[in-house]
Design an enzyme around this catalytic site. Structure first.
Site, PDB file in Angstrom:
ATOM      1  N   THR A  70      30.762  47.514  23.169  1.00 12.63           N
ATOM      2  CA  THR A  70      31.815  48.032  22.299  1.00 12.63           C
ATOM      3  C   THR A  70      33.143  47.334  22.581  1.00 12.63           C
ATOM      4  O   THR A  70      33.839  46.909  21.655  1.00 12.63           O
ATOM      5  CB  THR A  70      31.948  49.551  22.478  1.00 12.63           C
ATOM      6  OG1 THR A  70      30.774  50.175  21.964  1.00 12.63           O
ATOM      7  CG2 THR A  70      33.161  50.084  21.728  1.00 12.63           C
ATOM      8  N   ASN A 149      20.633  46.974  15.467  1.00 11.68           N
ATOM      9  CA  ASN A 149      20.276  47.936  16.509  1.00 11.68           C
ATOM     10  C   ASN A 149      19.376  49.054  16.001  1.00 11.68           C
ATOM     11  O   ASN A 149      18.648  49.661  16.772  1.00 11.68           O
ATOM     12  CB  ASN A 149      21.535  48.532  17.137  1.00 11.68           C
ATOM     13  CG  ASN A 149      22.391  49.250  16.116  1.00 11.68           C
ATOM     14  OD1 ASN A 149      22.684  48.715  15.052  1.00 11.68           O
ATOM     15  ND2 ASN A 149      22.781  50.463  16.413  1.00 11.68           N
ATOM     16  N   GLN A 179      21.897  43.377  20.909  1.00 12.59           N
ATOM     17  CA  GLN A 179      20.450  43.633  20.895  1.00 12.59           C
ATOM     18  C   GLN A 179      19.615  42.362  21.022  1.00 12.59           C
ATOM     19  O   GLN A 179      18.396  42.437  21.163  1.00 12.59           O
ATOM     20  CB  GLN A 179      20.043  44.392  19.621  1.00 12.59           C
ATOM     21  CG  GLN A 179      20.632  45.785  19.508  1.00 12.59           C
ATOM     22  CD  GLN A 179      20.090  46.760  20.546  1.00 12.59           C
ATOM     23  OE1 GLN A 179      19.128  46.481  21.276  1.00 12.59           O
ATOM     24  NE2 GLN A 179      20.714  47.930  20.652  1.00 12.59           N
ATOM     25  N   SER A 197      25.775  42.794  26.239  1.00 11.84           N
ATOM     26  CA  SER A 197      25.844  44.001  27.050  1.00 11.84           C
ATOM     27  C   SER A 197      24.767  43.939  28.129  1.00 11.84           C
ATOM     28  O   SER A 197      23.665  43.465  27.876  1.00 11.84           O
ATOM     29  CB  SER A 197      25.639  45.222  26.148  1.00 11.84           C
ATOM     30  OG  SER A 197      25.535  46.366  26.944  1.00 11.84           O
ATOM     31  N   HIS A 199      23.411  46.554  29.973  1.00  8.60           N
ATOM     32  CA  HIS A 199      22.435  47.634  30.164  1.00  8.60           C
ATOM     33  C   HIS A 199      21.311  47.638  29.138  1.00  8.60           C
ATOM     34  O   HIS A 199      20.398  48.443  29.216  1.00  8.60           O
ATOM     35  CB  HIS A 199      23.142  48.998  30.220  1.00  8.60           C
ATOM     36  CG  HIS A 199      23.623  49.500  28.905  1.00  8.60           C
ATOM     37  ND1 HIS A 199      23.016  50.545  28.250  1.00  8.60           N
ATOM     38  CD2 HIS A 199      24.643  49.117  28.123  1.00  8.60           C
ATOM     39  CE1 HIS A 199      23.665  50.775  27.121  1.00  8.60           C
ATOM     40  NE2 HIS A 199      24.657  49.931  27.018  1.00  8.60           N
ATOM     41  N   THR A 235      40.894  44.867  37.792  1.00 11.80           N
ATOM     42  CA  THR A 235      39.971  44.420  38.841  1.00 11.80           C
ATOM     43  C   THR A 235      38.558  44.328  38.275  1.00 11.80           C
ATOM     44  O   THR A 235      38.089  45.254  37.611  1.00 11.80           O
ATOM     45  CB  THR A 235      40.005  45.412  40.017  1.00 11.80           C
ATOM     46  OG1 THR A 235      41.337  45.440  40.522  1.00 11.80           O
ATOM     47  CG2 THR A 235      39.053  44.983  41.113  1.00 11.80           C
ATOM     48  N   CYS A 322      24.170  55.835  19.863  1.00 12.33           N
ATOM     49  CA  CYS A 322      25.633  55.827  19.874  1.00 12.33           C
ATOM     50  C   CYS A 322      26.235  56.838  18.909  1.00 12.33           C
ATOM     51  O   CYS A 322      27.281  57.402  19.162  1.00 12.33           O
ATOM     52  CB  CYS A 322      26.165  54.449  19.493  1.00 12.33           C
ATOM     53  SG  CYS A 322      25.665  53.197  20.655  1.00 12.33           S
TER      54      CYS A 322
END
Lengths: 378, 393
Positions: A70, A149, A179, A197, A199, A235, A322
């Site tokens: 996102t 997705n 995806q 992404s 994950h 960071t 989502c």
């Protein structure tokens, strides 16, 4: 447990877990610290960056890390449109994009941009010759997702990218590849920005990356220190980044093997349901990623089927996770065929799945569906 | 001097011998609900409770404490103020002035001082204290006037074991504190109405247990979670709720198979009442409570209520919302902050199979006759009740 909801998120693979653990326990220094302990942490994150860059065919200085897909999409849409605003006022996307792009485009509209949606056919494919007519000198930005997705449909980003660049070389082309990353190879030749992404490929949640082609100007959206060239200060999420590096290495090392395996799983589930009436595949069978199988079951609420499968330890999804909380129906399928939207279940796979699971799942569906069809509103 | 919150409670005072027990319950609830906020001490002081920080160095977080205490049923009002150990009139004057200045500065306003003196040994009368303190403040602050009839500010002085000064009164919900001996079982869906019905009953001192009907796969664990969250919210007012979760799918599908579609909801609701009554009798409840509001939906017409009510044979069914308009119920739901939980989109079992054209005027005799012909219904109900689980929130 049979986990068929890998497009929502995946389990963390061993390599990613070990990499994150190392950064949490051994190399926990701030990579911006001047001491050599900090340097070690920096080297580790740079190593992860190199892995990701070489996996996608980019150079490390073309990557920034974000908090996920996102943020990568938001950074692309707003970072580019702010930087190139003077060059033109038109932006183009598809009506079937992920909310993290669609909502950004709604914002752009409020900010005065001329937002255009490229037309798609009944299966979700972009209608290329009509899209071509939309590209003119005023178009500064196009954002198109590689793998959808919700339905797994693949848009041909090579063809789309070339077409854009042929008609207006200055138009910036962004691909939401959340995806597709680690699952399908993508040529970056015509692509200026690409979102990823961690994950979705067995990395950790809270980490993603944005590829920004050298020479592309981008206004940063948040302000702070000098990390990541000041484009994305803060960071670095070193455990997340190193886990992403490790997951990415595994994914690309086995990309063909994984694709084959997943294809077999997908086909087993699909074939296993052939005898069942009233089942429709959403998307274009020829043009879809085997990682996602979106099915509509006539006369059944997707949510009820999902909860029925859950009782057998099978986890799938309606629409995309989502937007679940908003109780939106699957927006893409809504767009393609309203009558099916309510009765859709999305099965999404990973290389951790096997054909036995798919077979078992198909058997359960064949048992459950007739019962659910018997108990409907009267 | 110490920052305190004075807690006023209403109808308890009338309740004779039970008073001590009810007060103790209320103090316990206050202490329990305050625990997450810090180390607060609640003590009794002649018809009031006094809340203070146990540790003198801690700062009294009035906003949060008031939010918690004013929500507890039985509390009519809370008053943030100060407590004086030194009850001499000199000290009272000085501290009342300080309180006035800190809270109202030096604006042009009218004020009065009002005194309550429950310590009758105090050398001055209430009237004397009020005029003494009032005169002292009037002299010390420019631009203010006394108005005993309609003042902008009333400074309250209470002479009890200690002395208390306050000027703000924040109203609570009032009602009666929860009484452990009077329990009822609430049929709770995830909707807007039933939590309000539970709240209004609790407000009259009824201890609430709740029953939820779970119909997987037609309802999800998120729908169940929603009800748990509603129960948790209700427990803010009561101090705790036991929530029973009845596995209802089998009964629901059985009824679906056996009755005409347009009558189905009536039978479902009867089955729910039957389950709830069995649970209620086991847990010592004296009544059932539902969120029915007459005429709101097809199964809440007076005819439908009449046809449903007879399912429950041993306990009265209380319907505290029966005469309320939807908007009033919604207003209450917002006030007690259950509304935002109730509008989460997960379906509950009542709506899953609801007929497209439900009957609005079912006849009790016919319903009972059909029900008698449903095979094994009582067995299924017993079975469901026997495997019902509960959670305490």
């Amino acid at each position: 447990m049979i986990y068929f909801d890998n497009a929502s998120t995946t389990s963390v693979c061993d390599a990613a877990y070990e990499a994150a653990k190392l950064m949490l326990t051994k190399y926990y220094a701030n990579p911006s610290s001047l001491h050599n302990f900090g340097l070690e942490a920096e080297n580790k994150t740079e190593e992860a960056k190199s892995i990701i860059a070489s996996s996608i065919g980019a150079s490390p200085d073309e990557l920034i890390f974000t908090s996920g897909g996102t943020e990568a999409n938001n950074t692309a849409v707003f970072g580019i449109t702010q930087a190139y605003r003077r060059k033109g006022n038109k932006v183009i996307t598809l009506p079937t994009e992920h909310p993290s792009v669609l909502e950004c485009f709604k914002q752009l509209k409020e900010r005065g941009f001329d937002v255009l949606y490229a037309p798609i056919d009944d299966k979700g494919n972009i209608i290329i010759n009509e899209f071509e007519k939309m590209i003119d000198d005023d178009v500064i930005f196009v954002s198109i997702m590689s793998v959808n997705n919700e339905i797994g449909l693949i848009q041909n980003t090579d063809k789309i990218g070339k077409l854009i660049k042929d008609k207006n070389p200055e138009t910036i082309f962004h691909v939401d590849n959340v995806q597709g990353f680690g699952k399908h190879r993508l040529c970056l030749k015509y692509i200026d920005l690409m979102s990823m992404s961690a994950h979705k490929i067995h990395g950790a949640k809270g980490c993603g990356a944005l590829y920004i082609k050298k020479g592309t100007k981008l206004k940063s959206l948040i302000f702070g220190g000098h990390q990541q060239g000041s484009v994305r200060p803060g960071t670095e999420n070193t455990p997340g980044i190193c886990a992403m590096g490790a997951a990415c290495r595994e994914a690309y090392k086995n990309i063909d093997e994984n694709l084959n395996k997943v294809k077999q799983v997908r086909d087993t589930l699909y074939d296993g349901l052939l005898g069942l009436d009233g089942v429709f595949v959403n998307g274009d069978n020829k043009n879809s990623s085997p990682y996602i199988l979106s099915l509509s079951f006539k006369g059944i609420k997707g949510e009820v089927l999902l909860h029925s499968l859950e009782q057998y330890g099978i986890y799938a999804s309606t629409g995309s996770a989502c937007s679940l909380k908003a109780k939106k129906r699957s927006s893409v399928i809504d767009f393609l065929d309203k009558s099916r939207a309510d009765s859709t279940v999305r099965f999404s796979f990973s290389a951790e799945n096997n054909t036995e699971q798919a077979d078992y799942c198909a058997q359960q569906i064949k048992k459950i569906v007739p019962v659910l069809r018997q108990y409907k509103r009267r | 001097m110490k920052d305190v919150l004075l807690v006023k409670y209403g109808e308890i005072a009338m309740r004779g011998k039970n008073r001590l027990m009810i007060e103790n319950n209320l103090i316990k609830t206050i202490a329990k609900n305050l625990k997450p906020l810090g180390d607060y001490l609640t003590t009794r002081e002649q018809g009031r409770f006094v809340i203070e920080c146990r540790n003198d160095k801690d700062i009294f977080d009035y906003d949060r404490v008031i939010d918690v205490v004013a929500n507890i049923l039985g509390v009519t009002a809370v008053c943030p103020g100060i407590r004086l150990e030194d009850c001499s009139i000199e000290n009272i004057r000085k501290m009342a002035l300080k309180h006035f200045k800190e809270n109202f500065g030096e604006k042009n306003l009218t004020f009065k001082v009002e005194t309550k003196r429950s310590n009758k040994k105090y050398p001055m009368t209430s009237w004397q204290i009020s005029s003494d303190v009032g005169g002292y403040i009037l002299n010390a602050v420019d631009g203010i006037k006394v108005d005993v009839h309609n003042p902008d500010v009333t400074i309250m002085v209470e002479i009890r074991n200690y002395s208390y000064i306050y000027s703000k009164i924040i109203k609570g919900f009032g009602g009666l504190p929860i009484e452990a001996s009077a329990k009822a079982t609430l049929l709770m869906s995830g909707g807007i109405d039933s939590p309000v019905a539970g709240f209004l009953s609790a407000k009259r001192g009824i201890e609430i247990d709740a029953v939820y009907f779970n119909s997987p796969p037609y309802t999800s664990d998120r729908a169940k979670q929603k009800v748990i969250d509603l129960a948790k919210r209700l427990s803010v007012f009561t101090g705790g709720i036991r929530l029973y979760i009845v596995p209802f799918t089998e009964i629901q599908l059985h009824i679906y198979d056996c009755v005409p579609p347009e009558k189905m909801t009536v039978f479902l609701k009867r089955a729910m009442l039957k389950c709830a009554e069995k649970i209620a009798l086991k847990n010592g409840s004296l009544a059932l409570i539902t969120g029915d509001s007459v005429g709101q939906v097809a199964s809440q017409t007076l005819q439908a209520i009449n046809a449903i009510d007879s399912a429950c044979s041993q306990l009265p069914v209380l319907r505290p919302l029966c005469a309320m308009d939807k908007q009033d119920i919604v207003d209450w739901a917002r006030k007690i902050k259950t509304y935002d939980i109730s509008i989460r989109p997960y379906e509950d079992c009542c709506t899953v199979f609801v007929a497209k054209h439900p009957e609005t005027k079912p006849k009790r005799a016919i319903i009972e006759k059909i029900e008698a012909q449903i095979p094994n219904l009582e067995e299924l109900i017993d079975k469901a009740v026997n495997i019902t689980e509960f959670i305490d929130v």
